[in-house]
Design a protein around this motif. Sequence first.
Motif, PDB file in Angstrom:
ATOM      1  N   TRP A 106       0.660  -1.318  -0.073  1.00 30.72           N
ATOM      2  CA  TRP A 106       0.197  -0.101  -0.030  1.00 30.72           C
ATOM      3  C   TRP A 106       0.836   1.084  -0.492  1.00 30.72           C
ATOM      4  N   LEU A 107       0.361   1.998  -0.861  1.00 33.24           N
ATOM      5  CA  LEU A 107       1.528   3.855  -1.288  1.00 33.24           C
ATOM      6  C   LEU A 107       0.642   4.344  -1.421  1.00 33.24           C
ATOM      7  N   PRO A 108       1.447   5.505  -0.908  1.00 36.87           N
ATOM      8  CA  PRO A 108       0.927   7.303  -0.657  1.00 36.87           C
ATOM      9  C   PRO A 108       0.302   7.117  -2.479  1.00 36.87           C
ATOM     10  N   ASP A 109      -1.447   7.995  -2.520  1.00 38.73           N
ATOM     11  CA  ASP A 109      -1.425   7.974  -4.099  1.00 38.73           C
ATOM     12  C   ASP A 109      -0.405   8.583  -4.768  1.00 38.73           C
ATOM     13  N   GLU A 110       0.375   9.965  -3.956  1.00 35.64           N
ATOM     14  CA  GLU A 110       0.820  10.302  -5.000  1.00 35.64           C
ATOM     15  C   GLU A 110       2.248   9.646  -5.317  1.00 35.64           C
ATOM     16  N   ALA A 111       2.636   8.502  -4.882  1.00 35.72           N
ATOM     17  CA  ALA A 111       3.979   8.189  -4.740  1.00 35.72           C
ATOM     18  C   ALA A 111       3.398   6.406  -5.659  1.00 35.72           C
ATOM     19  N   ALA A 112       2.568   5.960  -5.664  1.00 40.88           N
ATOM     20  CA  ALA A 112       1.508   4.406  -6.425  1.00 40.88           C
ATOM     21  C   ALA A 112       2.177   4.929  -8.083  1.00 40.88           C
ATOM     22  N   LEU A 113       1.698   5.478  -8.799  1.00 34.17           N
ATOM     23  CA  LEU A 113       2.674   5.640 -10.113  1.00 34.17           C
ATOM     24  C   LEU A 113       3.915   5.635 -10.262  1.00 34.17           C
ATOM     25  N   ALA A 114       4.283   6.543  -9.427  1.00 34.73           N
ATOM     26  CA  ALA A 114       6.161   6.687  -9.676  1.00 34.73           C
ATOM     27  C   ALA A 114       7.105   5.463  -9.359  1.00 34.73           C
ATOM     28  N   ALA A 115       6.348   4.325  -8.027  1.00 33.14           N
ATOM     29  CA  ALA A 115       6.672   3.111  -7.734  1.00 33.14           C
ATOM     30  C   ALA A 115       6.921   2.280  -8.961  1.00 33.14           C
ATOM     31  N   ARG A 116       5.090   3.101  -9.690  1.00 27.43           N
ATOM     32  CA  ARG A 116       4.633   1.573 -11.228  1.00 27.43           C
ATOM     33  C   ARG A 116       5.331   1.574 -12.476  1.00 27.43           C
ATOM     34  N   ASP A 117       5.803   3.023 -12.197  1.00 26.65           N
ATOM     35  CA  ASP A 117       6.978   3.863 -12.992  1.00 26.65           C
ATOM     36  C   ASP A 117       8.514   3.087 -12.607  1.00 26.65           C
ATOM     37  N   ALA A 118       8.482   3.356 -12.315  1.00 27.24           N
ATOM     38  CA  ALA A 118      10.184   2.572 -12.120  1.00 27.24           C
ATOM     39  C   ALA A 118       9.698   0.773 -11.880  1.00 27.24           C
ATOM     40  N   LEU A 119       9.064   0.446 -10.975  1.00 27.05           N
ATOM     41  CA  LEU A 119       8.703  -0.865 -11.168  1.00 27.05           C
ATOM     42  C   LEU A 119       9.262  -1.084 -12.728  1.00 27.05           C
ATOM     43  N   ARG A 120       8.086  -0.934 -13.613  1.00 26.78           N
ATOM     44  CA  ARG A 120       8.240  -1.325 -15.118  1.00 26.78           C
ATOM     45  C   ARG A 120      10.062  -1.157 -15.227  1.00 26.78           C
ATOM     46  N   ALA A 121      10.368  -0.360 -15.032  1.00 26.85           N
ATOM     47  CA  ALA A 121      11.843  -0.507 -15.558  1.00 26.85           C
ATOM     48  C   ALA A 121      12.948  -1.229 -15.239  1.00 26.85           C
ATOM     49  N   LEU A 122      11.864  -2.011 -14.428  1.00 25.54           N
ATOM     50  CA  LEU A 122      12.873  -3.634 -13.936  1.00 25.54           C
ATOM     51  C   LEU A 122      12.471  -4.823 -14.290  1.00 25.54           C
ATOM     52  N   MET A 123      10.668  -4.275 -15.033  1.00 26.27           N
ATOM     53  CA  MET A 123      10.844  -5.459 -15.641  1.00 26.27           C
ATOM     54  C   MET A 123      11.734  -6.495 -16.962  1.00 26.27           C
ATOM     55  N   ALA A 124      12.144  -5.386 -17.704  1.00 25.50           N
ATOM     56  CA  ALA A 124      12.888  -6.210 -18.530  1.00 25.50           C
ATOM     57  C   ALA A 124      14.390  -6.625 -18.472  1.00 25.50           C
ATOM     58  N   THR A 125      14.576  -6.745 -17.178  1.00 22.34           N
ATOM     59  CA  THR A 125      15.693  -7.126 -16.371  1.00 22.34           C
ATOM     60  C   THR A 125      15.750  -8.518 -16.074  1.00 22.34           C
ATOM     61  N   LEU A 126      14.736  -9.590 -15.835  1.00 24.99           N
ATOM     62  CA  LEU A 126      14.012 -10.599 -16.017  1.00 24.99           C
ATOM     63  C   LEU A 126      13.683 -11.194 -16.687  1.00 24.99           C
ATOM     64  N   PRO A 127      13.329 -12.943 -16.672  1.00 22.44           N
ATOM     65  CA  PRO A 127      12.053 -13.411 -18.005  1.00 22.44           C
ATOM     66  C   PRO A 127      11.069 -12.859 -18.352  1.00 22.44           C
ATOM     67  N   PHE A 128      10.184 -13.028 -16.947  1.00 22.51           N
ATOM     68  CA  PHE A 128       9.332 -12.606 -17.178  1.00 22.51           C
ATOM     69  C   PHE A 128       8.774 -11.793 -15.635  1.00 22.51           C
ATOM     70  N   ALA A 129       7.986 -10.673 -15.624  1.00 27.16           N
ATOM     71  CA  ALA A 129       7.628  -9.676 -14.695  1.00 27.16           C
ATOM     72  C   ALA A 129       6.214  -9.162 -15.066  1.00 27.16           C
ATOM     73  N   THR A 130       5.734  -9.420 -14.103  1.00 29.87           N
ATOM     74  CA  THR A 130       4.464  -8.154 -14.182  1.00 29.87           C
ATOM     75  C   THR A 130       4.175  -7.410 -12.751  1.00 29.87           C
ATOM     76  N   CYS A 131       3.443  -7.112 -13.538  1.00 34.66           N
ATOM     77  CA  CYS A 131       3.309  -5.239 -12.954  1.00 34.66           C
ATOM     78  C   CYS A 131       1.955  -4.463 -12.928  1.00 34.66           C
ATOM     79  N   VAL A 132       0.897  -3.835 -11.571  1.00 33.63           N
ATOM     80  CA  VAL A 132      -0.534  -3.524 -11.865  1.00 33.63           C
ATOM     81  C   VAL A 132      -0.201  -3.257 -10.253  1.00 33.63           C
TER      82      VAL A 132
END
Length: 495
Positions: free
Chosen positions: A296-322
């Motif tokens: 659970w993250l503050p509203d203003e931090a949730a989108l920023a966290a998702r953007d940063a996590l999405r950047a890491l998705m390409a470093t793993l054979p499989f990843a999802t972020c929702v």
Amino acid sequence: QESFATTATAAHADLLLPATSWGEKEGTVTNSERRISRVRAAVPAPGNARHDWAIAVEFARRIETRLRPGQPTRFPYDTPESVWSEHRESTRGRDLDITGMSYPMLDERGPQQWPLREGEAQGRARLYGDGIFTTPSGKARFVDATFVPLAEPRDVRYPFSLNTGRLRDQWHGMSRTGTLGRLFGHVPEPSIELHPHDAQRLGLADGDLSHVTSRRGSLVLPVSVNDRVAPTQAFIAMHWGEEFVSGLTSRGERMAGVNALTLPAFCPDSKQPELKHCAVKVLKADLPWRLLGAAWLPDEAALAARDALRALMATLPFATCVPFGHERSGVLFRAAAYDAPPVSLVEQIESLLGLVQEPDDDKLLRYEDRRRGQRRAMRLRTRGADTHLEAFLLAGDVSAEGWIKALLQQQLPAQAYGRMLLLPSAKAPVAVTLRGKQVCSCFDVSEPQIRESLSRCDGGGEQRLAQLQQQLKCGTNCGSCLPELKRMVRSIVPA
């Protein structure tokens, strides 16, 4: 132009112009009944966002000063009405003639149906009701279209027909709906749906990872086993682009979401792409190292966290972020790999989920076995008399997913668990009542709640549905869950 910076196409823009969204626009809208309505902004445009027409006019004028310096503008538009007035004149004499309409008429008399020609008092309720069509002969033209077979039928090598339709609560590329956790309650994560017979034949169970491969690309997805799809068919929602599911192929290339599988064939007349069918094969994916993190993250931090996590998705054979959550903003990150990745990558994911040790921090529980690639972390928060799980990460062994995720997402009291939260066990040390699948997104109503309520409803189908809606409110707002509610009314016998 774009209203959201998170869309897949925004990353490809050389120049990105912020645009207003529907609730910020002025102008008109025409519905499928041919009614034109006036639209007024509900909220002011944020930041530097402009209306689509204003962007086009400003862009054209800038080009115009270079191509036709010192000459009068050919884009004399200063209001939405001035653009609409030119459109209105372009319809004169055609079957969609709206020359009898004006902004004052729409303001005073409300929505109007086309055609409404100059001098007429009202539009035509039923188009072509007189049997006269807008052709030289006045007769309708029928086209004897030649049947064209599938561009890519399934065969021995690719034995499944893949359909890429939409989900009930999502819309196209999810530029808007994809930011709201409450709309992920019905289908929370990307998956490929297979018929039970096909899954059994392939040795796949619910939740197993699979390689879905076409002649153009491959994607790793969890399997969802259900009989909503026919044998030899497979379904992946069209929304699951690389913003939500991705990974790294064996050749070191980033997977590009569901459309990495689909083919580029299109209808030569309509230009509609044949995205609804392609041939694929499905094989079990052997990715033993798993990771699951949620917070659970503050509203203003949730989108920023998702953007940063999405950047890491390409470093793993499989990843999802929702996203997830109804009243609060949550982020869920899932990944898998052939071997444990560098510890620094896991630490980066922990940091983005708020699982960082702070001085005098007694609310963070942690376990680590680097030799086995095992890692678990839990962030707790005390509110009143109860302690709740605010964030967690399971790496290596995720067998505790079922009850750990329920503790967090259902916001259940966790004070009775203590360090038992770190146990790598599929069975909860203290019983957890799972809430069940969400059916109604608007009022957050689950399937067990509906079943329990329906067991006490009596009368015919319509009466029982009305009683259910009165008790739980499900199906009384947007109505998207009504088909599912009606199926449940038919299948559940009153006590």
